[in-house]
Design a protein around this motif. Sequence first.
Motif, mmCIF file in Angstrom:
data_model
loop_
_atom_site.group_PDB
_atom_site.id
_atom_site.type_symbol
_atom_site.label_atom_id
_atom_site.label_comp_id
_atom_site.label_asym_id
_atom_site.label_seq_id
_atom_site.Cartn_x
_atom_site.Cartn_y
_atom_site.Cartn_z
ATOM 1 N N VAL A 184 0.876 -1.167 0.000
ATOM 2 C CA VAL A 184 0.000 0.000 0.000
ATOM 3 C C VAL A 184 0.916 1.219 0.000
ATOM 4 N N ARG A 249 0.302 -9.005 13.123
ATOM 5 C CA ARG A 249 0.108 -7.680 13.758
ATOM 6 C C ARG A 249 0.739 -7.629 15.139
ATOM 7 N N HIS A 263 -0.365 2.673 14.231
ATOM 8 C CA HIS A 263 -1.611 1.875 14.256
ATOM 9 C C HIS A 263 -2.029 1.469 12.847
ATOM 10 N N TYR A 264 -1.974 2.449 11.970
ATOM 11 C CA TYR A 264 -2.407 2.182 10.599
ATOM 12 C C TYR A 264 -1.471 1.184 9.935
ATOM 13 N N LEU A 267 -2.341 -2.159 11.101
ATOM 14 C CA LEU A 267 -3.543 -2.623 10.391
ATOM 15 C C LEU A 267 -3.165 -3.199 9.036
ATOM 16 N N LEU A 268 -2.323 -2.446 8.318
ATOM 17 C CA LEU A 268 -1.942 -2.889 6.973
ATOM 18 C C LEU A 268 -1.136 -4.183 7.017
ATOM 19 N N VAL A 271 -3.749 -6.828 7.125
ATOM 20 C CA VAL A 271 -4.512 -6.958 5.879
ATOM 21 C C VAL A 271 -3.637 -7.513 4.758
ATOM 22 N N ARG A 275 -3.951 -11.025 2.706
ATOM 23 C CA ARG A 275 -4.145 -11.028 1.246
ATOM 24 C C ARG A 275 -2.998 -11.723 0.508
#
Lengths: 291, 807
Positions: A184, A249, A263-264, A267-268, A271, A275
């Motif tokens: 990302v 995580r 935090h973000y 999260l990634l 995710v 994936r």
Amino acid sequence: MKPAPFRYADPGSLDEALEVLAEEGAKVLAGGQSLLPLLSMRLAAPATLVDINRVPGLDSIEVTGDGVTVGALVRHNSLLHDDAAARSQPLLTRATANVAHPAVRNRGTTVGSIAHADPSGEMTAVLALTDGSVTVAGAAGSEVVGWRDLFVGPLETSIAGPAVVTSAFFPALPPRSGTAFQEVARRKGDYAVCGAGVVVTLDAGRRVASVRASYVSVGLTPEVHDLTEAVAGSPVEKADWAAAGALARTLVDPDTDIHASAHYRRLLVGVLTERTLAEAAAEAAARATRE
Amino acid sequence: MTTKLFGEPVRRREDQRLITGKGRYLDDIGPNALAAAFVRSPHAHARIVDIDVDAALEVEGLVAIYTYEDLTGPMAEPLPVLIPHPQMHAPRTGFPLANGEVNHVGEPIVMVVATDRYVAEDACDRILVTYEELPVVVGVDVARAATAAVHEEIPDNVAARHHQETGDVEPALAASPRTLSFTQYIERSACMPMEGKGVHARWDSDDRSLRVYTSTQASTSVRAAIAAKLDLSLDKVEVIAPDVGGGFGVKIVHPWPEELLVPMAAIALGQEVKWAEDRREHFIGSAHERQQRQEITVGYDDDGRITALDVHIWHDNGAYTPYGIIVPIVTATQLVGPYVIPVYRVVVESVFTNTVIVTPYRGAGRPQGCYAMERTMDRIADDLGLDRALVRERNLIQTDQFPYDHHLTFQDGRPVIYDSGDYPGLLDKLRTLVGWSEADRLRAEAATRGKLLGVGMAMYVEGTGPGPYEGGHVQVLGSGKVLVSTGLTSQGQGHETAFAQIVASELGVPIEDVEVTTGDTRRFGYAVGTFASRAAVMSGNAIALAARGVREKALRIAADVLEAAPEDLEIDEGLVQVKGVPGTSIPLRTVAVLSNPLRYAFDEAAKQATQFARAGSDDKPPVAEGDAPGLEHRDYYSPIRSTFASGAHAAIVEIDPATWEIDVVKYAVVHDCGNVVNPMIVEGQVHGGVAQGVGGALYERMAYDADGQLQNASFMDFLMPYASEVPDIDIDHQQTPSPLNPLGIKGAGEAGVIPGTAAIASAIEDAVGRRITSMPISPTELYDLVRNPTAERTAAAERRSENGVLA
């Protein structure tokens, strides 16, 4: 934004390069995609730039049964389009496709980005994930340095003294294995806010035997996280990849910067782990069938 | 008008030159010039205790070092407040080089001139400045709290309190059936032209004259400023804007310190001196825009019709106010958009902060005003459970209400009276173009793909083409070539094409014969500048009037030769002919030759105009009384007030609820700028504007830390969108000609950027069901918002979840 004065040397052999590098404040220049901006911002001011582009024998990609050896002058773009390398270790192509933009990939070198040891670099993570190593030529000869011994800190390696990293070695993908790499990024081609590369290996019964992941822009140096325990023994079609993501995580320690909070990023990590594992597992399953 | 090019999508004639590397930008000029570089403040707020240049003196190639101590006369005075205003009670400007105090990181302190830029920077590195650090003010909220002052003598940090009202807002709010109040923020971004600023100066010591090239949007005014500051006669200074690689507002500010210091050094040293701004300098030493805190109270009825609007804005103007309060005024007056606002009060407090100055960036306060108004519309709709488009529709000014007087005073000091428009028409077209009624179906379809979809819209009215004037000069040469010049400058907008189209159409000549020059004071000395979407309106009309003057003279001369009445003549493809009588004609180029009676035949064409070549009346002078030699005309256009363009945008976003990445999947634009000179150029302007709108909504910000350090002063970390981030854009046009100018045109330059933030905020809010109160918004911030249990959910989201629809 003009570099401070420096001496420029473009030796025609490795020995000559090592000789110049013995001088105080000498620095190797290969593709220059990270170094030259640092020079222009005067964040780095080496006394001598040792341009190794004329040194023979450093520009090849060699693929053997063991894996892929990438020479110090191989550009990202050459690696990206090397089919034999991709067959041996598919992560190479998958990760390289995420390295910046074509203009940068045309000049930047894979080995240079590893020697630069930027935790936001894709290829440092791939070297770690594949359990790779680099060959370092120094005054006393060449030695092989494994990735764990190489990365010391952000933009810092264990390489000391006059030395040139002449190649990087990426072991071949083991049997019944699959890989995936996703990022990302805020804009296409930017340094990743978070990237994830994974390798999934199945046992003979198509059950998950090993799951390993490495992340980009997460932590100070590349790390490899073993996520096997979350899904060990699951039939590949039924594995709970979200559980592996959740485990990931808990293992990472990302930082906050102007583009993303810790935090973000965490999260990634979850995710992208989930994936990429789904994608890698599908490949592992397909390969297991073929093999 | 027989050669019909006006309104045609003529390909930009400048593009071949510009895209094949044949442009001549500032840094292409004077390759052997001495180079200037600057020591700039590393502190946001500090006193300068000492400047030690000793170590720099040893640098080989050093030519000169200048500090404030070296400035004399007007140069030692503060830089001008370009646009004074009675409501700006405490304007402040910096000095060309800091005079004892710095107020933002990047403020120039020392200028070094050396044989090249590398050496100049080497010398800069060796100059030791000692500072005494002072408390730092960053952001409107900190400025407002006034715990520290940017300028000691202005303890509340308020530079201006701009106030306008159209009635008594408090009783109107009290009488309103419903009211709501909210506070929202919008962040800084910046123009970021690909080419930074730059100045090249050459002093002719024999002629005692100065030629300055500068990457500016206002060459005539830079010329006047240089003459004033350097004590030169205006006729000894020429200023030329060469090809300029984008401006977007930052280059309308002038004189930049460098625009004065580089010529000063060139005169002092008797050598060419050049400074080309680098990207880091541009980030910390130019201008930004857009940060505001907006407190809004709106009164409305049960149908969503606004009854009163009360707006209080705190506007971050950065360290200084050289451009006055233009941006606050534009926000205050353009906020009302296409709507009837029965009672409106606006107060904009413009506050100092220890950051880069804030001056117009494409849109110039309009994006903020649009954000305030359009988010108000969204709030009303949400409160009443009404369709957002319907609430807008109910508040629109109707087509029979023009001219529509908002009883406000615009940035040009003139009343805000909308000249023409069709706002219901815009909204209808937009709904169709974006598929507004399909939103719920699209949302459901996206949900099957695991995506959150939202739609949003925003409308705007943009005052364009403010005065006071522009001029145009058109001259036909004996070769048939038509020279056109206007004083305002070009930064890539396509003026060479658009102005040539106007002249070709007005004069009746092939466009290939027309050559356009802009921004060169040697060619045209009077101009205001390129800003506020005014070039086509102002110079376009002035050039048209000049062309009409040439045409009139050409017909008069040709009528003599052809023995016909001027009104029976027409000009087509460069040939003056008697209407309906083929063969009875004279080439315009011959008319041009004849227009200038000659004694000397220097070429074949000239021979025709010499004294023995033509039969003339012995009773009349060769040049008639009141006439002048040559086929040329100069004219000016000065509008009574601005003309008001308008438009409506809609965005559809898809959000990944796992990563909170935001993807603009559709972007629709309906655009009305009156009569269109060149629809291809207008669409290009819209595209560029939308790209900046998307950038401002989702990517760009100036990441200042509390110490006033800009943490993202590079293109690596300042996220200007790439082509890959800009959505495809669907455009529909509407044309309501302006009754105010001869060509019936309105400006188009800024339109594309104005509603982006508002429309995208609306779409994201629609998608996630959480109130968006701060823009831009990034995935990491959106994640913070949705996982914050106290974040306000929209009523629409509540209603949707009651109906069992994924919110």
